[in-house]
Write a protein that holds these residues in place. Structure first.
Motif, PDB file in Angstrom:
ATOM      1  N   PHE B  89      -3.255  -2.823  30.409  1.00 37.75           N
ATOM      2  CA  PHE B  89      -3.999  -2.868  31.672  1.00 37.75           C
ATOM      3  C   PHE B  89      -3.313  -2.064  32.773  1.00 37.75           C
ATOM      4  O   PHE B  89      -3.946  -1.425  33.587  1.00 37.75           O
ATOM      5  N   MET B  90      -1.981  -2.126  32.785  1.00 37.80           N
ATOM      6  CA  MET B  90      -1.284  -1.513  33.904  1.00 37.80           C
ATOM      7  C   MET B  90      -1.503  -0.001  33.938  1.00 37.80           C
ATOM      8  O   MET B  90      -1.432   0.618  34.988  1.00 37.80           O
ATOM      9  N   SER B  91      -1.824   0.584  32.776  1.00 32.23           N
ATOM     10  CA  SER B  91      -2.047   2.040  32.749  1.00 32.23           C
ATOM     11  C   SER B  91      -3.222   2.418  33.657  1.00 32.23           C
ATOM     12  O   SER B  91      -3.314   3.534  34.138  1.00 32.23           O
ATOM     13  N   TRP B  92      -4.124   1.457  33.895  1.00 30.40           N
ATOM     14  CA  TRP B  92      -5.292   1.748  34.744  1.00 30.40           C
ATOM     15  C   TRP B  92      -4.896   1.973  36.199  1.00 30.40           C
ATOM     16  O   TRP B  92      -5.702   2.410  37.007  1.00 30.40           O
ATOM     17  N   ALA B  93      -3.657   1.650  36.518  1.00 30.73           N
ATOM     18  CA  ALA B  93      -3.204   1.859  37.894  1.00 30.73           C
ATOM     19  C   ALA B  93      -2.838   3.317  38.155  1.00 30.73           C
ATOM     20  O   ALA B  93      -2.617   3.711  39.297  1.00 30.73           O
ATOM     21  N   ALA B  94      -2.743   4.119  37.103  1.00 32.36           N
ATOM     22  CA  ALA B  94      -2.399   5.540  37.301  1.00 32.36           C
ATOM     23  C   ALA B  94      -3.597   6.293  37.868  1.00 32.36           C
ATOM     24  O   ALA B  94      -4.745   5.892  37.690  1.00 32.36           O
ATOM     25  N   ASP B  95      -3.316   7.394  38.550  1.00 29.41           N
ATOM     26  CA  ASP B  95      -4.397   8.201  39.132  1.00 29.41           C
ATOM     27  C   ASP B  95      -4.935   9.219  38.151  1.00 29.41           C
ATOM     28  O   ASP B  95      -6.057   9.685  38.296  1.00 29.41           O
ATOM     29  N   ALA B  96      -4.092   9.626  37.172  1.00 28.79           N
ATOM     30  CA  ALA B  96      -4.532  10.616  36.199  1.00 28.79           C
ATOM     31  C   ALA B  96      -3.722  10.464  34.921  1.00 28.79           C
ATOM     32  O   ALA B  96      -2.636   9.894  34.933  1.00 28.79           O
TER      33      ALA B  96
END
Lengths: 401, 122
Positions: B89-96
């Motif tokens: 889930f935390m990967s969704w916090a990246a912008d790209a």
């Protein structure tokens, strides 16, 4: 069957319940003689067959952790069931929770471990009996991203609630915290829909919105930030509490103030309380120590051990004193010639001989000396105790008198 | 001059990013793992972070959460050859998201794009 995980927000400070919340979070405040406020929400989960439950704690959580550990050790870990209290772990960052949304963001790894289809976010601050399965069915049927539990209230109470604005198809089109000029229910100009602090989220949407919120300048609050943002871009619906109300009386209480707390307890000693604790299919679970049954003793002229229109818990002894319209928690002792009226006595309170107590809440383990009067001279009481606007006196836990 | 923090455990790649991004006119900070990245975030005040995921000491996912907790708005590019990261889930916090490659065209483009966007939002 959708896989659901419940997360109960149990960090409420309950400032307006002070001094009952001096040593405990609001969900841990005793209610109805033997319960804690959070027991109602947790029991709803169990009866709704939601048996994977996290309680997120933060503020003064010792009492709550102990209660959950001792009283709620009733599920089967082998079946994947649990009720677990999670203290603010500072897993992601070193700060305390900055708002209700942040509490969930900080627990994103916990959500990830469980990988549920749906997440129920529940406030541990409220008293009601509700079958969440009805709400989950509604959520699935509407293909909603978020469903908000809603109860009709009179318009004049709008400043106490988060007010939901819906269209004719139950879709939420607006949400305001404690508005002065609320949007009323279509076709019901005197009614508003108040948010009950009961939410069903589809997991992926919730996680995405939590992350977006975490990455923006916001107060990181569910009511102020997450819900309004979702109303703009997601499918948000309101679920009418009446469709899932187990009691059928529309009973839902915030008990946010001492007066509301007092009133809700007093409801329980009426002949037919609005909150029915006697439903054999929907018991409220709690922690109970192994105390002997309550007893009343002495039968002499002027020294009768009596209790009328009252709740007596295990371990209580009414020994030659009289109790009227009162709620007594376990191990309360009322000695000879003492009079207790319209009062709430929490665990281990001891009322000395000839003491007179009226419209008073006495927190745990207070010994009232013989002859003392509380509730009869409010100006005098106010010098030592909390006295509310409507004249309820509160004696704090463990106070020495 | 815009400052970019490159978090990468492989030394060869770190040098490559360092050279190529400097040639683009950026100031470059480097870190070998998540823990160093957080230290650099505080000391070096970068404008954007390029973050590898699989690293020793502290991996990119944990670092991502902590970075977001400290600097809510700093643009973050996940740069990885590990395909399973979206499960986290935390990967969704990246912008790209950029697939790690010796050809940095895509990465440079994303950096430009995000810095421009960040500039506009100010």
């Amino acid at each position: 069957m959708m896989k659901a995980l419940a997360m109960v927000l149990a960090g409420g400070r309950g400032e307006r319940l002070y001094p009952l919340t001096r040593d405990r979070a609001k969900p841990a405040v005793p209610f109805g003689a033997i319960y804690r406020i959070i027991d109602f929400t947790l029991s709803n989960c169990i009866h709704s067959e939601i048996r994977r439950i996290y309680a997120l704690t933060q503020y003064k959580s010792t009492s709550l952790h102990r209660h959950i550990q001792f009283g709620w050790n009733i599920l089967s870990a082998s079946l994947g069931e649990f009720i677990e209290a999670i203290p603010a772990q500072q897993r992601i960052d070193e700060h305390w929770y900055q708002g209700t949304a942040d509490a969930f963001f900080q627990n994103i790894y916990t959500i990830q471990q469980e990988r549920p289809d749906l997440i129920l976010i529940l406030s541990g601050d409220h008293i009601y009996k509700m079958d969440y399965r009805k709400m989950i069915d509604f959520h699935v049927e509407k293909e909603a991203d978020l469903t908000v539990g809603a109860i009709r209230m009179e318009k004049r109470h709008s400043r106490e609630f988060g007010v939901i604005q819906v269209d004719e198809g139950d879709q939420v089109i607006g949400f305001e915290e404690k508005p002065e000029e609320p949007k009323t229910i279509p076709g019901d100009p005197e009614g508003i829909l108040a948010s009950m602090g009961v939410y069903v989220f589809s997991t992926e949407i919730l996680v995405r919105r939590l992350i977006e919120d975490a990455r923006s300048d916001s107060t990181h609050d569910f009511g102020k930030d997450i819900i309004p943002a979702m109303i703009k871009k997601d499918r948000v619906f309101a679920f009418d509490f009446r469709k899932g109300d187990r009691g059928g009386m529309g009973y839902w209480r915030d008990v946010g103030t001492i007066d509301a707390y007092f009133g809700a307890n007093m409801d329980l000693v009426s002949v037919t309380p609005q909150l029915n604790l006697y439903d054999p299919q929907w018991p409220i679970f709690t922690y109970q120590s192994s105390d002997p049954p309550a007893k009343t003793v002495l039968e002499e002229e002027g020294r009768m051990g009596t209790a009328i229109n009252s709740i007596l818990s295990n371990g209580c002894i009414i020994s030659g004193g009289s109790v009227k319209r009162s709620v007594l928690s376990p191990r309360v002792v009322v000695h000879s010639y003492a009079e207790v009226e319209d009062s709430i006595l929490l665990e281990g309170v001891d009322i000395g001989r000839r003491a007179k107590i009226r419209r008073t809440i006495i927190d745990k383990d207070v010994q009232i000396p013989p002859e003392m009067r509380i509730g009869y001279d409010l100006d005098e009481d106010a010098k030592r105790f909390t006295v509310t606007g409507s004249g309820i006196v509160v004696v704090p836990k463990g106070m020495r008198l | 001059m815009k400052k970019i923090l490159v978090v990468e455990d492989e030394e060869g790649l770190r040098l490559l990013y360092d050279e190529e991004l400097k040639a683009e006119g950026y100031e470059v900070l480097t870190a070998r793992n998540g823990r160093e990245a957080i230290q650099q975030l505080e000391e070096g005040k970068p404008d954007l972070i390029v973050l590898d995921i699989v690293m020793p000491v502290m991996d990119g996912m944990e670092a991502l959460g902590r970075i977001v907790g400290k600097e809510r708005k700093i643009p973050i590019i996940l740069n990885t050859s590990y395909p399973g990261y979206r499960e986290d889930f935390m990967s969704w916090a990246a912008d790209a998201y950029v697939t790690k490659s010796a050809d940095l065209t895509e990465l440079k483009e994303k950096i430009r794009e995000l810095l421009e966007k960040k500039g506009k939002n100010r």
